[in-house]
Design a protein around this motif. Structure first.
Motif, PDB file in Angstrom:
ATOM      1  N   PHE A 168       0.817  -1.209   0.000  1.00 39.85           N
ATOM      2  CA  PHE A 168       0.000   0.000   0.000  1.00 39.85           C
ATOM      3  C   PHE A 168       0.854   1.264   0.000  1.00 39.85           C
ATOM      4  O   PHE A 168       0.510   2.262  -0.620  1.00 39.85           O
ATOM      5  N   GLN A 212      -1.602   3.453  -3.512  1.00 44.35           N
ATOM      6  CA  GLN A 212      -1.973   4.466  -2.533  1.00 44.35           C
ATOM      7  C   GLN A 212      -3.482   4.708  -2.545  1.00 44.35           C
ATOM      8  O   GLN A 212      -4.088   4.859  -3.602  1.00 44.35           O
ATOM      9  N   HIS A 245      -4.848   2.882   5.364  1.00 45.80           N
ATOM     10  CA  HIS A 245      -4.873   2.829   3.903  1.00 45.80           C
ATOM     11  C   HIS A 245      -6.305   2.710   3.391  1.00 45.80           C
ATOM     12  O   HIS A 245      -6.738   3.493   2.566  1.00 45.80           O
TER      13      HIS A 245
END
Length: 117
Positions: free
Chosen positions: A41, A46, A85
């Motif tokens: 991640f 992202q 995330h």
């Protein structure tokens, strides 16, 4: 649904309301997955973490002998890796489904979707 991203053991794609990821291979060391997913991640996929309640489905597929890996430990490691995330904190998980089943190959699939109000 978007196309799969990732070149290594971890791949992910965005889906309606969340994200889906797969991790190739299974190890009995649940703590192995947290840094693997975290780095994926951080470097390759992202996302901006979202607020609200989430539903998470975790499926461990295996070939051959049943792994001795505890699903609760695996879930904890993966939820910790997704924190920051996909969602802000794993306390946002309103529903968690964990399953172990025979599959075509050794892998873990995770689907995290924001719960509709």
């Amino acid at each position: 649904m978007s196309e799969w991203s990732g070149r290594g053991k971890v791949r992910a794609r965005t889906i309606a309301g969340g994200v889906e990821l797969t991790i190739d291979g299974i190890t009995t060391q649940a703590r192995y997955y947290k840094p693997l997913v975290y780095e994926f991640f951080r470097k390759e996929f992202q996302l901006r973490p979202r607020y609200g309640e989430f539903e998470v489905e975790l499926i461990m597929e295996y070939v051959g002998e049943t792994p001795t890996l505890d699903l609760d430990n695996l879930a904890k490691a993966l939820l910790d890796a997704l924190k920051g995330h996909v969602f802000v904190d794993d306390s946002q998980i309103a529903r968690l489904l964990c399953e172990r089943r025979v599959g075509e190959r050794d892998r873990i699939s995770v689907r995290a979707v924001k719960r509709e109000a």
